[in-house]
Motif scaffolding. Structure first.
Motif, PDB file in Angstrom:
ATOM      1  N   LEU A 289      10.406  41.394  52.198  1.00  0.00           N
ATOM      2  CA  LEU A 289      10.911  40.528  53.265  1.00  0.00           C
ATOM      3  C   LEU A 289      10.207  39.175  53.261  1.00  0.00           C
ATOM      4  CD1 LEU A 289      11.373  42.935  56.316  1.00  0.00           C
ATOM      5  CD2 LEU A 289      13.092  42.067  54.720  1.00  0.00           C
ATOM      6  N   ALA A 290       8.909  39.178  52.942  1.00  0.00           N
ATOM      7  CA  ALA A 290       8.178  37.910  52.855  1.00  0.00           C
ATOM      8  C   ALA A 290       8.669  37.063  51.688  1.00  0.00           C
ATOM      9  CB  ALA A 290       6.682  38.189  52.724  1.00  0.00           C
ATOM     10  N   ALA A 291       9.104  37.713  50.614  1.00  0.00           N
ATOM     11  CA  ALA A 291       9.581  36.992  49.432  1.00  0.00           C
ATOM     12  C   ALA A 291      11.015  36.506  49.575  1.00  0.00           C
ATOM     13  CB  ALA A 291       9.472  37.902  48.196  1.00  0.00           C
ATOM     14  N   TRP A 292      11.783  37.141  50.455  1.00  0.00           N
ATOM     15  CA  TRP A 292      13.218  36.879  50.494  1.00  0.00           C
ATOM     16  C   TRP A 292      13.582  35.419  50.809  1.00  0.00           C
ATOM     17  CZ3 TRP A 292      16.852  38.736  47.970  1.00  0.00           C
ATOM     18  CH2 TRP A 292      18.183  38.471  48.298  1.00  0.00           C
ATOM     19  N   PRO A 293      12.944  34.753  51.774  1.00  0.00           N
ATOM     20  CA  PRO A 293      13.278  33.333  52.001  1.00  0.00           C
ATOM     21  C   PRO A 293      13.042  32.467  50.758  1.00  0.00           C
ATOM     22  CG  PRO A 293      12.041  34.206  53.856  1.00  0.00           C
ATOM     23  CD  PRO A 293      11.976  35.239  52.778  1.00  0.00           C
ATOM     24  N   LEU A 294      12.036  32.808  49.956  1.00  0.00           N
ATOM     25  CA  LEU A 294      11.768  32.064  48.727  1.00  0.00           C
ATOM     26  C   LEU A 294      12.874  32.302  47.702  1.00  0.00           C
ATOM     27  CD1 LEU A 294       7.949  32.937  48.408  1.00  0.00           C
ATOM     28  CD2 LEU A 294       8.995  30.930  49.490  1.00  0.00           C
ATOM     29  N   VAL A 295      13.407  33.523  47.671  1.00  0.00           N
ATOM     30  CA  VAL A 295      14.529  33.813  46.779  1.00  0.00           C
ATOM     31  C   VAL A 295      15.750  33.007  47.203  1.00  0.00           C
ATOM     32  CG1 VAL A 295      16.125  35.609  45.988  1.00  0.00           C
ATOM     33  CG2 VAL A 295      13.687  36.134  46.263  1.00  0.00           C
ATOM     34  N   ARG A 296      15.999  32.968  48.498  1.00  0.00           N
ATOM     35  CA  ARG A 296      17.178  32.261  49.020  1.00  0.00           C
ATOM     36  C   ARG A 296      17.097  30.753  48.778  1.00  0.00           C
ATOM     37  NH1 ARG A 296      21.971  33.938  50.980  1.00  0.00           N
ATOM     38  NH2 ARG A 296      21.751  32.708  52.877  1.00  0.00           N
TER      39      ARG A 296
ATOM     40  N   ALA B 115       9.150  36.965  44.427  1.00  0.00           N
ATOM     41  CA  ALA B 115      10.324  36.086  44.512  1.00  0.00           C
ATOM     42  C   ALA B 115      10.675  35.524  43.146  1.00  0.00           C
ATOM     43  CB  ALA B 115      10.057  34.960  45.509  1.00  0.00           C
ATOM     44  N   ALA B 116       9.669  35.101  42.393  1.00  0.00           N
ATOM     45  CA  ALA B 116       9.920  34.545  41.058  1.00  0.00           C
ATOM     46  C   ALA B 116      10.558  35.593  40.150  1.00  0.00           C
ATOM     47  CB  ALA B 116       8.616  34.033  40.456  1.00  0.00           C
ATOM     48  N   ALA B 117      10.101  36.843  40.237  1.00  0.00           N
ATOM     49  CA  ALA B 117      10.652  37.906  39.403  1.00  0.00           C
ATOM     50  C   ALA B 117      12.096  38.211  39.791  1.00  0.00           C
ATOM     51  CB  ALA B 117       9.790  39.165  39.522  1.00  0.00           C
TER      52      ALA B 117
ATOM     53  N   ARG C 292      15.938  29.395  46.128  1.00  0.00           N
ATOM     54  CA  ARG C 292      16.300  29.187  44.716  1.00  0.00           C
ATOM     55  C   ARG C 292      17.725  29.648  44.424  1.00  0.00           C
ATOM     56  NH1 ARG C 292      11.979  29.672  41.123  1.00  0.00           N
ATOM     57  NH2 ARG C 292      13.584  29.601  39.482  1.00  0.00           N
ATOM     58  N   VAL C 293      18.147  30.722  45.095  1.00  0.00           N
ATOM     59  CA  VAL C 293      19.483  31.290  44.863  1.00  0.00           C
ATOM     60  C   VAL C 293      20.153  31.466  46.227  1.00  0.00           C
ATOM     61  CG1 VAL C 293      20.799  33.134  43.728  1.00  0.00           C
ATOM     62  CG2 VAL C 293      18.511  32.553  42.892  1.00  0.00           C
ATOM     63  N   PRO C 294      20.777  30.418  46.752  1.00  0.00           N
ATOM     64  CA  PRO C 294      21.314  30.470  48.122  1.00  0.00           C
ATOM     65  C   PRO C 294      22.337  31.573  48.366  1.00  0.00           C
ATOM     66  CG  PRO C 294      21.229  28.215  47.318  1.00  0.00           C
ATOM     67  CD  PRO C 294      20.916  29.090  46.147  1.00  0.00           C
ATOM     68  N   GLY C 295      23.049  31.994  47.332  1.00  0.00           N
ATOM     69  CA  GLY C 295      24.066  33.027  47.519  1.00  0.00           C
ATOM     70  C   GLY C 295      23.555  34.444  47.414  1.00  0.00           C
ATOM     71  N   ALA C 296      22.250  34.627  47.214  1.00  0.00           N
ATOM     72  CA  ALA C 296      21.692  35.975  47.049  1.00  0.00           C
ATOM     73  C   ALA C 296      21.800  36.785  48.341  1.00  0.00           C
ATOM     74  CB  ALA C 296      20.236  35.885  46.612  1.00  0.00           C
ATOM     75  N   THR C 297      22.053  38.076  48.192  1.00  0.00           N
ATOM     76  CA  THR C 297      22.100  38.986  49.343  1.00  0.00           C
ATOM     77  C   THR C 297      21.155  40.152  49.096  1.00  0.00           C
ATOM     78  OG1 THR C 297      23.944  40.255  48.400  1.00  0.00           O
ATOM     79  CG2 THR C 297      24.499  38.397  49.853  1.00  0.00           C
ATOM     80  N   LEU C 298      20.629  40.696  50.186  1.00  0.00           N
ATOM     81  CA  LEU C 298      19.690  41.816  50.104  1.00  0.00           C
ATOM     82  C   LEU C 298      20.232  42.993  50.888  1.00  0.00           C
ATOM     83  CD1 LEU C 298      16.948  43.108  49.383  1.00  0.00           C
ATOM     84  CD2 LEU C 298      15.995  42.002  51.423  1.00  0.00           C
ATOM     85  N   LEU C 299      20.351  44.144  50.231  1.00  0.00           N
ATOM     86  CA  LEU C 299      20.772  45.380  50.872  1.00  0.00           C
ATOM     87  C   LEU C 299      19.586  46.336  50.879  1.00  0.00           C
ATOM     88  CD1 LEU C 299      22.982  47.264  52.031  1.00  0.00           C
ATOM     89  CD2 LEU C 299      23.493  47.932  49.667  1.00  0.00           C
TER      90      LEU C 299
END
Length: 384
Positions: free
Chosen positions: A225-232, A341-343, A234-241
């Protein structure tokens, strides 16, 4: 004697109808599903895991008993072969020792010796875990560990056949207990075959990330959850289930309520899990270091691979080396949201295709191959 709902009544003597026995400390749905494919055996177990599926238990010979009770059952039963919990699983070590003592006594009384086999995936030395304490409590802990080591060595010396599920497990057992003095040994990497559940291309989520597992700190949901904003970013369309259940359910739901890119399904059915894995691009299981636990393999990793998912994990899993070599991502250090997040971003942007992931899997489930070795069963060759 309690049995699973829907299962036939337990035999009066374990092993009378099925002379092979499997000894489990805890029994979960994955064990039940696989048991239908393994060599037939009575399953003698202590407790049920939270995900125990009554339907999956139907048709299996299940007997619930633990500790001394299970030993007494084995003492008066015509057991030919027993699969024990692995010797470095300290929580089950007393039950295992009692069971082997009962079988040894039975062998003396009846002049028959049961063969002992085990499947090992433990990849950490349990005798080094936890901080050292002083005082009486620390002394008790050290004495208990010393006793456990003696018992583990005796159990290890009694094993006739052993399969290691990862090279990491093989190395740890070699360092802690040495080579079993009398056993035939094999190492079979714990991978599954491709799963039959598939999803049409239109239903797949090319930017979908899935977490599957217990919703607890050690499984890495908080660092995810801490990494998820960093993923978003870089990849705005990413979704997490998020799929699972556990003590952090409320926290997961609260975060999802404020973030439209996150969805949480608590305790989904097995069918739903496989349907979702068939659609997702990346599985993230960032298992965290713990003084008393380490991810041995990670069933979610194995199941995700069976659907052709790319995997992001940490080096806690015993499959870490294989995952690296096969094009998957290992987050280092395990506790860093930035590294995770980088991974995840790298996995979303590239890596092996679904077909390439599936091509790395064996033609026969590794646990079945391990069982064939342990129970000396000859399997018909897989048709090409």
């Amino acid at each position: 004697m309690p049995t699973s709902s829907g299962a036939p009544p337990a035999p009066a003597r374990v092993g009378r109808t099925l002379p092979d026995v499997r000894l489990y400390q805890t029994l979960r749905t994955a064990h039940l599903e696989r048991a239908h494919e393994l060599s037939p055996a009575t399953i003698l177990y202590g407790v049920r895991r939270y995900d125990f599926d009554e339907d999956a238990a139907r048709g299996l010979d299940l007997v619930q008993a633990s500790g001394l009770k299970s030993a007494l059952l084995l003492l008066r039963s015509p057991v030919r072969r027993i699969e024990i919990n692995e010797p470095l699983m300290l929580s089950s070590l007393p039950s295992t020792a009692w069971a082997l003592a009962a079988l040894s006594l039975r062998g003396v009384l009846r002049r028959g010796r049961a063969q002992v086999v085990t499947y090992c995936i433990g990849n950490t030395d349990p005798f080094r875990q936890g901080p050292r304490r002083g005082g009486l409590r620390g002394l008790r802990t050290r004495l208990r560990r010393a006793l456990d080591r003696v018992v583990a060595r005796r159990v290890w010396a009694r094993v006739d056949r052993v399969v290691f599920g990862t090279p990491a497990a093989r190395d740890v057992y070699g360092e802690v207990l040495g080579r079993p003095p009398r056993a035939e040994v094999s190492t079979i990497l714990a991978l599954s075959t491709p799963h039959p559940v598939t999803a049409p291309e239109a239903e797949q989520r090319p930017l979908g990330v899935t977490f599957l597992g217990a919703l607890m700190e050690r499984k890495g949901v908080r660092v995810l959850l801490a990494a998820w904003p960093l993923v978003r970013e870089r990849v705005p369309g990413a979704t997490l289930l998020v799929l699972g259940k556990g003590p952090l359910e409320g926290e997961m739901r609260e975060v999802a309520a404020g973030d439209g890119s996150i969805e949480v399904l608590v305790d989904p059915a097995r069918r739903v899990i496989h349907e979702q894995l068939a659609r997702t691009a990346v599985l993230a299981l960032p298992s965290q270091p713990s003084p008393t636990w380490r991810e041995q393999i990670g069933l979610p990793i194995v199941e995700a691979l069976s659907h052709g998912c790319r995997v992001v994990a940490t080096d806690e899993t015993g499959l870490a080396s294989w995952l690296r070599e096969s094009g998957h991502r290992i987050s280092e250090p395990a506790t860093s949201p930035e590294a995770l997040a980088a991974a995840i971003v790298a996995s979303l942007e590239g890596g092996p295709s679904r077909a390439e992931v599936l091509a790395t899997l064996p033609p026969v489930d590794a646990r079945l191959l391990a069982d064939d070795f342990l129970f000396e069963r000859v399997r018909e060759p897989v048709a090409s």
